[in-house]
Design an enzyme around this catalytic site. Structure first.
Site, PDB file in Angstrom:
ATOM      1  N   GLU A 179       0.845  -1.190   0.000  1.00 44.00           N
ATOM      2  CA  GLU A 179       0.000   0.000   0.000  1.00 44.00           C
ATOM      3  C   GLU A 179       0.881   1.242   0.000  1.00 44.00           C
ATOM      4  O   GLU A 179       0.425   2.343   0.268  1.00 44.00           O
ATOM      5  CB  GLU A 179      -0.992  -0.018   1.152  1.00 44.00           C
ATOM      6  CG  GLU A 179      -0.415  -0.219   2.512  1.00 44.00           C
ATOM      7  CD  GLU A 179      -1.494  -0.296   3.583  1.00 44.00           C
ATOM      8  OE1 GLU A 179      -2.067   0.756   3.880  1.00 44.00           O
ATOM      9  OE2 GLU A 179      -1.747  -1.387   4.116  1.00 44.00           O
ATOM     10  N   HIS A 183      -2.645  -9.914  11.961  1.00 42.82           N
ATOM     11  CA  HIS A 183      -2.116  -8.648  11.467  1.00 42.82           C
ATOM     12  C   HIS A 183      -1.973  -7.715  12.670  1.00 42.82           C
ATOM     13  O   HIS A 183      -2.891  -7.584  13.477  1.00 42.82           O
ATOM     14  CB  HIS A 183      -3.062  -8.044  10.427  1.00 42.82           C
ATOM     15  CG  HIS A 183      -2.766  -6.600  10.168  1.00 42.82           C
ATOM     16  ND1 HIS A 183      -1.520  -6.177   9.762  1.00 42.82           N
ATOM     17  CD2 HIS A 183      -3.522  -5.476  10.305  1.00 42.82           C
ATOM     18  CE1 HIS A 183      -1.534  -4.858   9.643  1.00 42.82           C
ATOM     19  NE2 HIS A 183      -2.734  -4.410   9.968  1.00 42.82           N
ATOM     20  N   SER A 209      -7.611  -2.598   6.241  1.00 43.87           N
ATOM     21  CA  SER A 209      -8.614  -1.554   6.422  1.00 43.87           C
ATOM     22  C   SER A 209      -9.352  -1.279   5.129  1.00 43.87           C
ATOM     23  O   SER A 209      -8.827  -1.449   4.031  1.00 43.87           O
ATOM     24  CB  SER A 209      -7.942  -0.264   6.896  1.00 43.87           C
ATOM     25  OG  SER A 209      -7.481  -0.439   8.203  1.00 43.87           O
ATOM     26  N   CYS A 264      -3.603  -3.574   4.361  1.00 37.87           N
ATOM     27  CA  CYS A 264      -2.670  -4.555   4.929  1.00 37.87           C
ATOM     28  C   CYS A 264      -3.011  -5.989   4.547  1.00 37.87           C
ATOM     29  O   CYS A 264      -2.272  -6.919   4.877  1.00 37.87           O
ATOM     30  CB  CYS A 264      -2.632  -4.405   6.449  1.00 37.87           C
ATOM     31  SG  CYS A 264      -2.238  -2.723   6.952  1.00 37.87           S
TER      32      CYS A 264
HETATM   33  N1  COA Z   1       0.433   3.132  30.587  1.00 43.23           N
HETATM   34  C1  COA Z   1      -0.218   2.042  30.087  1.00 43.23           C
HETATM   35  N2  COA Z   1      -1.182   2.141  29.127  1.00 43.23           N
HETATM   36  C2  COA Z   1      -1.493   3.370  28.674  1.00 43.23           C
HETATM   37  C3  COA Z   1      -0.859   4.535  29.163  1.00 43.23           C
HETATM   38  C4  COA Z   1       0.148   4.369  30.173  1.00 43.23           C
HETATM   39  N3  COA Z   1       0.793   5.409  30.675  1.00 43.23           N
HETATM   40  N4  COA Z   1      -1.377   5.592  28.518  1.00 43.23           N
HETATM   41  C5  COA Z   1      -2.319   5.119  27.658  1.00 43.23           C
HETATM   42  N5  COA Z   1      -2.377   3.766  27.749  1.00 43.23           N
HETATM   43  C6  COA Z   1      -3.234   2.868  26.987  1.00 43.23           C
HETATM   44  C7  COA Z   1      -4.673   3.339  26.821  1.00 43.23           C
HETATM   45  O1  COA Z   1      -5.449   3.010  27.953  1.00 43.23           O
HETATM   46  C8  COA Z   1      -5.072   2.602  25.569  1.00 43.23           C
HETATM   47  O2  COA Z   1      -5.365   1.261  25.906  1.00 43.23           O
HETATM   48  P1  COA Z   1      -6.697   0.542  25.326  1.00 43.23           P
HETATM   49  O3  COA Z   1      -6.595   0.598  23.820  1.00 43.23           O
HETATM   50  O4  COA Z   1      -6.593  -0.849  25.834  1.00 43.23           O
HETATM   51  O5  COA Z   1      -7.843   1.335  25.825  1.00 43.23           O
HETATM   52  C9  COA Z   1      -3.785   2.568  24.733  1.00 43.23           C
HETATM   53  O6  COA Z   1      -2.725   2.840  25.665  1.00 43.23           O
HETATM   54  C10 COA Z   1      -3.728   3.626  23.639  1.00 43.23           C
HETATM   55  O7  COA Z   1      -4.020   4.856  24.231  1.00 43.23           O
HETATM   56  P2  COA Z   1      -4.882   5.935  23.438  1.00 43.23           P
HETATM   57  O8  COA Z   1      -5.042   7.113  24.295  1.00 43.23           O
HETATM   58  O9  COA Z   1      -6.098   5.293  22.889  1.00 43.23           O
HETATM   59  O10 COA Z   1      -3.824   6.254  22.264  1.00 43.23           O
HETATM   60  P3  COA Z   1      -3.967   7.124  20.976  1.00 43.23           P
HETATM   61  O11 COA Z   1      -5.132   8.040  20.999  1.00 43.23           O
HETATM   62  O12 COA Z   1      -2.620   7.713  20.802  1.00 43.23           O
HETATM   63  O13 COA Z   1      -4.265   6.057  19.798  1.00 43.23           O
HETATM   64  C11 COA Z   1      -4.000   4.223  18.322  1.00 43.23           C
HETATM   65  C12 COA Z   1      -3.716   4.769  19.724  1.00 43.23           C
HETATM   66  C13 COA Z   1      -3.522   2.783  18.255  1.00 43.23           C
HETATM   67  C14 COA Z   1      -5.507   4.245  18.051  1.00 43.23           C
HETATM   68  C15 COA Z   1      -3.242   5.092  17.281  1.00 43.23           C
HETATM   69  O14 COA Z   1      -1.868   4.935  17.475  1.00 43.23           O
HETATM   70  C16 COA Z   1      -3.576   4.762  15.842  1.00 43.23           C
HETATM   71  O15 COA Z   1      -4.558   5.249  15.280  1.00 43.23           O
HETATM   72  N6  COA Z   1      -2.734   3.923  15.201  1.00 43.23           N
HETATM   73  C17 COA Z   1      -2.984   3.454  13.831  1.00 43.23           C
HETATM   74  C18 COA Z   1      -3.840   2.216  13.889  1.00 43.23           C
HETATM   75  C19 COA Z   1      -3.921   1.601  12.514  1.00 43.23           C
HETATM   76  O16 COA Z   1      -2.953   1.514  11.835  1.00 43.23           O
HETATM   77  N7  COA Z   1      -5.108   1.148  12.113  1.00 43.23           N
HETATM   78  C20 COA Z   1      -5.288   0.662  10.778  1.00 43.23           C
HETATM   79  C21 COA Z   1      -4.909  -0.728  10.568  1.00 43.23           C
HETATM   80  S1  COA Z   1      -5.732  -1.875  11.567  1.00 43.23           S
END
Ligand code: COA
Length: 398
Positions: A83, A237, A312, A115
């Site tokens: 991709e 994945h 996705s 992916c």
């Molecule tokens: N210690 C432990 N865990 C922690 C933490 C800390 N200090 N701070 C945050 N976390 C946890 C949160 O509770 C959350 O856990 P959960 O998902 O089990 O609820 C996780 O870390 C992520 O935190 P969040 O605030 O949701 O992170 P974010 O807003 O930065 O987003 C993703 C995380 C994964 C959604 C983001 O990185 C993303 O969009 N990635 C791309 C995903 C992708 O590629 N998708 C397409 C293909 S499937």
């Protein structure tokens, strides 16, 4: 032709980018708790390609050892999934075909569905081999995951290419013919043609992934697939490794299997080691999970393992395979670990500079310094054409 002829993965090799950014560096830069990355999303570091690397050089570097071991005589098809396409018309696999010196009597095509693309390639390859078991197919998944700086997706970047040789009587994994499929039009992750970075609605993508797991599993069960309990391990994945845990918990619930956190950890044990360190590699990610399982697990000979591919947009496929006795002789554990270990650590500022680099688009000549030292490199762009070079040629002209 026997419908029970075993077809599957005969060899598998991956490579990754030249640089690595530790998530502690990113945590320092953004002033967030490093545990958000290490525990929250399950990532320790991410690969960052050098300017002279792209999906073509990584793909060729992953495929070269496979060809060195097995030769190219039986390969009549190259299916490259990505991709991170480098051209809207020409298949990136044609650059790889030339760099590897493959015969002209080869079918080369590029596949895209986020992916999921490499799984489509694997299944199409299996079909071609069923049609003519004397042929083999080179399947490559190669990607550079890149999001906007400062966006939530940034922590889930990465880069890798995986090359697989698909043939009859495979030495590593015999593919089951049953697959569970699920398609759904959803905008959870996408990259319009005019953008160099992907757009992602992270929360929607997690929900879409889980819904797709459920749909693919339902179809798999309806198609007469194995019961979930039969599988020894589960490869998912992994846009980030925590996603595999979320997905497996959801799958177990859908299948009515009570699973404790310890059960889930055991089912995924060994499948996340490479992805934790490399980051997301889109089409290659699931097959890095497979490599990680095979490279780090106790003997899996004769054991069925499950694979869940998600792309996705979205498509998911759930399928299984049986590990072939003697597979350990084919493994490339030392080379894989070395590809991860030898990466050069960089700080956030260097990573940012690499992220912001772009190829010239004015049709002029732009040479790229040799930096990665890999077997293949992107040497420049001239008249809107990418120019690749091999280490051999560099040595010859030096
Ligand atoms: N210690 C432990 N865990 C922690 C933490 C800390 N200090 N701070 C945050 N976390 C946890 C949160 O509770 C959350 O856990 P959960 O998902 O089990 O609820 C996780 O870390 C992520 O935190 P969040 O605030 O949701 O992170 P974010 O807003 O930065 O987003 C993703 C995380 C994964 C959604 C983001 O990185 C993303 O969009 N990635 C791309 C995903 C992708 O590629 N998708 C397409 C293909 S499937």
């Amino acid at each position: 032709m026997s419908p029970t002829l075993p077809v599957g993965i005969h060899d598998l090799c991956f490579t990754t980018g030249y640089y690595v950014l530790d998530h502690n560096e990113m945590a320092r830069h953004y002033g967030v708790d490093p545990d958000k990355y290490r525990l929250g999303i399950g990532q320790d570091s991410m690969s960052v390609p050098a300017p002279d690397e792209d999906i073509v050089t990584m793909a060729a570097a992953a495929a070269q050892p496979v060809l060195a071991r097995h030769g190219a005589d039986t390969i009549r098809t190259v299916l490259l999934a990505t991709e991170t396409g480098v051209d809207q018309a020409k298949a990136a696999g044609l650059f790889v075909h030339a760099l590897l010196g493959l015969p002209s009597s080869t079918r080369v095509v590029e596949l895209k569905q986020a992916c999921y693309g490499a799984t489509a390639a694997l299944q199409l390859a299996a079909g071609l081999v069923y049609r003519d078991p004397t042929q083999s197919v080179l399947v490559i998944g190669t990607d550079i995951a890149r999001y906007d700086l400062g966006s939530p997706g940034e922590a889930t970047e990465g880069a890798a290419a995986v090359a697989m040789l698909v043939r009859a009587a495979p030495a590593v994994l015999r593919l089951d013919s049953t697959s569970g499929l699920y398609a759904n039009d959803v905008m959870d992750f996408w990259r319009p043609n005019y953008r160099a970075t992907a757009l992602v609605d992270g929360k929607t993508s997690i929900e879409a992934y889980l819904q797709a797991v459920q749909g693919a599993w339902k179809d798999y069960a309806e198609q007469g697939g194995r019961p979930l309990e039969e599988f020894e391990a589960f490869c998912y994945h992994q846009p980030f490794t925590k996603m595999a845990h979320k997905a497996h918990r959801h799958l177990a619930a859908c299948a009515g299997l009570g699973q404790s956190d310890a059960d889930i950890r055991a089912a995924l044990r060994h499948t996340t080691s490479y992805n934790r360190l490399i980051g997301n590699s889109y089409t290659a990610s699931l097959y890095l999970a497979l490599a990680s399982l095979l490279d780090h697990s106790e003997d899996l000979s004769g054991k069925p393992i499950a694979m869940l591919s998600y792309g996705s947009g979205s498509i998911a496929e759930f399928f299984g395979g049986t590990v072939v006795p003697g597979y350990r002789e084919q493994l490339r554990t030392a080379a894989h670990q070395e590809a991860v270990r030898r990466r050069v650590p960089i700080g956030y500022a260097e990573y940012r500079a690499l992220h912001e680099r772009a190829l010239v688009t004015d049709g002029g000549e732009h040479l790229i310094e040799a930096e990665s030292g890999g077997p293949f490199r992107l040497a420049g762009i001239r008249g809107h054409k990418r120019v690749y070079d091999t280490a051999d040629r560099r040595t010859a002209t030096a």
